[in-house]
Structures are given as C-alpha cells and as structure tokens.
Scaffold this active site. Structure first.
Site, PDB file in Angstrom:
ATOM      1  N   GLY A  35      13.696  33.254  51.198  1.00 60.19           N
ATOM      2  CA  GLY A  35      13.898  34.648  51.617  1.00 60.19           C
ATOM      3  C   GLY A  35      14.170  34.711  53.118  1.00 60.19           C
ATOM      4  N   HIS A  36      13.306  34.037  53.897  1.00 58.98           N
ATOM      5  CA  HIS A  36      13.532  33.965  55.348  1.00 58.98           C
ATOM      6  C   HIS A  36      14.882  33.308  55.631  1.00 58.98           C
ATOM      7  CE1 HIS A  36       8.957  33.679  55.188  1.00 58.98           C
ATOM      8  NE2 HIS A  36       9.136  34.743  55.944  1.00 58.98           N
ATOM      9  N   GLN A  60      -1.790  43.087  62.649  1.00 59.64           N
ATOM     10  CA  GLN A  60      -1.293  43.771  61.451  1.00 59.64           C
ATOM     11  C   GLN A  60      -2.088  43.419  60.200  1.00 59.64           C
ATOM     12  OE1 GLN A  60       2.653  41.817  61.844  1.00 59.64           O
ATOM     13  NE2 GLN A  60       2.632  41.743  59.616  1.00 59.64           N
ATOM     14  N   LYS A 148      12.343  43.366  50.799  1.00 58.73           N
ATOM     15  CA  LYS A 148      11.069  43.165  50.090  1.00 58.73           C
ATOM     16  C   LYS A 148       9.984  44.024  50.750  1.00 58.73           C
ATOM     17  CE  LYS A 148       7.626  40.478  50.116  1.00 58.73           C
ATOM     18  NZ  LYS A 148       6.738  39.854  50.827  1.00 58.73           N
TER      19      LYS A 148
END
Ligand code: AMP
Length: 258
Positions: A35-36, A60, A148
């Site tokens: 994905g990256h 986060q 995503k």
C-alpha cells in the site's frame, strides 16, 4: 542514490540544493507494505524528487499499548525505499519534531469528531499536528495519502486548504490482499486464524444492504464493531479482532446490495 536524513537541520541543508525540482512527499509510520509502495511509486512517477518520512508519531496514539506494539522495521523499510529509487528517507526523532512538547497543535472540530475521531479521542489532533509539521519541514509540491484512511485524507486536505499550504494533497486507491483485506502495517499482528477471518470484514462491509445489517453480521462473525457509518458517499467501518483494530471504507457506488 537514496539518502537517509535524520534531522530537520540536515534536510534543510540538503533541500537547498534541490532548487526548482518538484518534491513529492509520502509520510508514513514505517513497517512498509505494498500500500505504501503504491503511494511511493506514484510520487516517483509524478515528481523530480521523492521524500518518504518514517516516524511512528506517539501523539496520534490514544492507546499507549497500541503505540508500543506498533510494528517497526526500519532497516527493511530503508532497503525497500532504496530499491524503489526514493531520493530521501526522512526519519526525524521525537525531540526534533516536538521540541516544545505537544502544546501547540492543529485541531479540527467537525470531521475529526466522528467515526475514527469519536472512537480514538485526540487521534486526529495528533495526525494533523504531525502532518502540519512534516509539510512545513519538507515543503513538498505534492503529498500522497491513502484512501484506506479516507477520513484522515479529508482532514489533511481541509487543513491544507484552511492554512493555504502550497501543496497538492493527492488521494491514492486502497491496495488489498488477494482476499480483499486492505493492507495495513497492523495486519502482521493478527494470528493465522485471525488473519483468515479478517477477510470477512471488507466482504461484509461491501455486501450488506444497510449499515445496521453490516454491523450485525460483523458481530455474528466474531468482530467487535466500533462503527459502521455512511458519509461523503462512502461506507466506513472499524472493528476489533483480538487486539488488532481494522478500518476500511468503500464508495457507496461500489457496495453490492443483495
Ligand atoms: P501509515 O504508515 O499507516 O501511517 O500510512 C501511511 C500512508 O499510507 C497513509 O496515507 C495511508 O493511508 C497509506 N496507506 C496505508 N495502507 C494503505 C493501503 N492498503 N493502500 C493505500 N494506501 C495505504
């Protein structure tokens, strides 16, 4: 040639030499997967120079054990980025990014309050603040974010617009495994049994007639449902399977109603 840059000062010195080159930027928390890689490859195609940051941002994480468990794979990540031909890997330390602690932060009061924001209090304050810091340091022409994390993409786009940041925020398609599960760094934390079951999450999310039915079917299948909701012409879901939290979303136009 790939350079690994570990301080803001080193990046500032290096970036002076880039003159008029267009800089593409892909912020990540590492433990890189395909994905990256798709974001990185797009940046490499569209810009003269690509910078990938790796920073597991503590502010986060609303859950300390999630931060501690988060997979880290720096050596392998750097090797992959070298192979792909990335120009710079930016890996700042906590003190470098947060010299003042976390007293100055970016807060959004609407989109960040629902779904992921409601389930993970403070999460988007941490995301927006770190992305603002990274964009201010790297000063890219384009920055790439995965669909995503669609709510995150929307918030970052909104922040860039609100602060007139001179950067184009580009959404990129979600990359999935063959069985439909969206790739995520946290997937390696699933047991073999959980990984097999995880494929039901996108299937149920995508093929249920309503959000209520989707939530019911997910609970029946053994997931603990944080939410299933529709907004911005998409259906979003977040579930927990054992200790791992999974999120996903689909455009409403792609939902297959039985
Ligand atoms: P992370 O390392 O999880 O913070 O992700 C860094 C970037 O990669 C974010 O913009 C994510 O939305 C994006 N990303 C993560 N997983 C995927 C995926 N399966 N497909 C596309 N982009 C992704």
């Amino acid at each position: 040639m790939t350079s690994v840059i570990r301080t803001i000062a080193d990046w500032r010195a290096e970036s002076k030499r880039l003159l008029n080159a267009t800089v593409g930027f892909v912020p990540t928390m590492g433990a890189l997967h395909a994905g990256h890689q798709s974001l990185v490859e797009r940046s490499l195609r569209e810009n003269d120079v690509t910078v990938v940051s790796i920073f597991v941002n503590p502010t986060q994480f609303n859950d300390k054990s999630d931060f501690e468990r988060y997979p880290r794979n720096d050596a392998q990540d750097i090797e992959l980025l070298k192979k792909l031909g990335v120009h710079y890997v930016f890996m700042p330390g906590y003190q470098d990014l947060y010299p003042e602690g976390f007293t100055v932060r970016v807060v959004e009061n609407e989109i960040s309050r629902v779904m992921e924001g409601a389930s993970r209090p403070g999460h988007f304050d941490g995301v927006l603040t770190v992305v603002m810091k990274l964009l201010s340091i790297v000063r890219p022409y384009r920055a790439y974010f995965g669909e995503k994390d669609y709510q995150q993409f929307l918030l970052i786009k909104k922040m860039a617009d609100a602060f007139f940041l001179p950067v184009e925020i580009i959404p990129c398609t979600t990359i999935r495994d063959a069985d439909g599960l969206a790739l995520s760094s946290r997937n390696v934390l699933l047991s073999t049994e959980e990984r097999a079951k995880a494929a039901l999450f996108p299937q149920i999310l995508k093929t249920s007639a309503t959000v209520i039915l989707a939530a019911q079917k997910l609970e029946q299948a053994g997931f603990s449902v944080d939410y299933v909701e529709e907004a911005w012409d998409r259906r979003f879901g977040a579930v927990r399977l054992g200790k791992v939290r999974l999120i996903d979303n689909f455009p409403l136009a792609s939902i297959i109603k039985p």
